[in-house]
Structures are given as C-alpha cells and as structure tokens.
Enzyme design. Structure first.
Site, short mmCIF file in Angstrom:
data_model
loop_
_atom_site.label_atom_id
_atom_site.label_comp_id
_atom_site.label_asym_id
_atom_site.label_seq_id
_atom_site.Cartn_x
_atom_site.Cartn_y
_atom_site.Cartn_z
N VAL A 28 0.76 -1.24 -0.03
CA VAL A 28 0.05 0.26 0.08
C VAL A 28 0.94 1.23 -0.25
CG1 VAL A 28 -1.95 1.19 1.20
CG2 VAL A 28 -1.72 -1.12 1.11
N LYS A 29 0.66 2.06 -0.86
CA LYS A 29 1.34 3.21 -1.21
C LYS A 29 0.74 4.39 -0.64
CE LYS A 29 4.00 5.33 -5.06
NZ LYS A 29 4.27 5.40 -6.37
N VAL A 30 1.50 5.17 0.47
CA VAL A 30 0.78 6.17 1.24
C VAL A 30 1.57 7.30 1.38
CG1 VAL A 30 0.29 6.48 3.69
CG2 VAL A 30 -0.19 4.13 2.81
#
Length: 217
Positions: free
Chosen positions: A86-88
């Site tokens: 997951v890219k945050v």
C-alpha cells in the site's frame, strides 16, 4: 539493488520482465489514467493483472489524505493480492496510517519523500519502503542522489529495516548513482532501464565483430 518499473502499461511491464531483471512495479492513479484506465473496478482489476505478471512487490497508491480514508482504501488494496504494497503519502495522517498498517501486518511504501526527516518518520512508523523523489529534488536545485546517501547513512546507523526505494528517476545515470549511494530499490521508466544497455563502444565493437565474421562465411 532491486529494479522496479514505474508504469501501469502492461506491455512495458512485460518487456522489463522478459529482460529477466524485474523485481516489482510501482504505479499510481496518474499512471493508470495515462493508460486510459478509469473507474475503481477497472483500476482494481488492473492491479491484479499486474500482480499476476510480476512475482514481486506491486505498490498500489491510495488517493485519500485523511486517516480513515487511507486505512479504508489500503485495506481494500491489500486484500487484492499478496504482492500488493500500500502506497501512502508522506503526511501526518499518512504516517499514522503506516503505523496502523504495520501493526496489521500490511506492507507499505511511503511516497513523496523529499527529506531525511520525512524518511526517519516513515521508518519509525514501520514503512516497508520509503520513496525519495530524486529527480524532483534535483529540479529544486538540490542533489537528489545525496539525499539517498544521507538516508542510507541514517538507516544504517539507526538499524532501520525500511528499504530505500529511489523514485523520480530521469535517466540511466540516475540508476547508477542510486546503486552507488546504496539504494535498495530503484523504480524507473522502461526507457531509463533500457538506457543502461547503451554504449557507443558496444555498438562499434559489435559492428566490427559482425564485419569480421563475414570473412569466415
């Protein structure tokens, strides 16, 4: 150093994969839109298609900027496939979400890193990757590769396990410099990867070999 390709284009991903050097993929909503992929269902399917092509980590980016929204999106993305990271974004609620995901065993990539301080916060929260954008740092008149060196030194001294994923790569030289600086991963367009193949002496040497080979035909 691992090689990721920064794209949502399946043909480019396949070409990099066929080279035998591809370790993963990073992508985002802008890259999806560039390929004409619109709507949440289409985007989710495309992430799965990429995961089925590449045996490695696939960074899938959230678009929310509040904690609850980031968490809700991240949980959906993480459930798509075991390879999803997951890219945050590097914002306060993003750091909080990274800690939440870490506690849940969900891997994360903290994106839009432009300083060592930001990288430290992400690492402390448990991010799997931090993504310093070296090309954009260069655009501001600073040295993007030096940022990689700085983060590498800090992570080594402090014992952080977070991997440094060099992003915003503009050319083949950037890739080489990031390798020298100790980046764990380099994510870049296909053109930059293919640029590593090129050297005029290779071209002239091959031409000479082929010319000489004709003499034995």
């Amino acid at each position: 150093m691992k090689f990721f390709i920064d794209t949502a284009n399946l043909e480019q991903i396949k070409e990099a994969h066929d080279l035998g050097i591809l370790d993963g993929v990073t992508t985002n909503p802008s890259l999806m839109a560039k390929e004409g992929i619109k709507g949440s269902e289409a985007v989710m399917k495309h992430y799965v298609d990429i995961c089925e092509m590449v045996e490695g980590d696939i960074s899938a980016e959230v678009i929310s900027t509040d904690f609850d929204g980031i968490v809700a999106e991240g949980l959906v993305l993480a459930a798509l496939h075991k390879n999803i990271v997951v890219k945050v974004p590097m914002i306060k609620d993003g750091v909080k979400a990274i800690k939440y995901f870490t506690d849940k065993g969900i891997r994360t990539n903290c994106t839009l890193i432009f300083s060592a301080g930001q990288a430290i916060l992400a690492a402390k929260a448990g991010a799997t990757y931090v993504s310093p954008f070296i090309g954009r740092v260069d655009d501001m008149g600073a040295d993007g590769v030096e940022l990689i060196y700085q983060i590498r030194r800090i992570f080594d001294i402090q014992g952080y396990k977070t991997e440094i994923l060099a992003a915003s790569i503009r050319n083949a030289l950037h890739i080489i410099k990031c390798a020298e600086a100790g980046a764990d991963v380099c994510t870049c367009p296909l053109d930059s990867i293919l640029g590593l193949l090129k050297h005029p002496l290779t071209d002239s040497g091959l031409a000479k070999f082929l010319e000489d080979a004709k003499k034995f035909a």
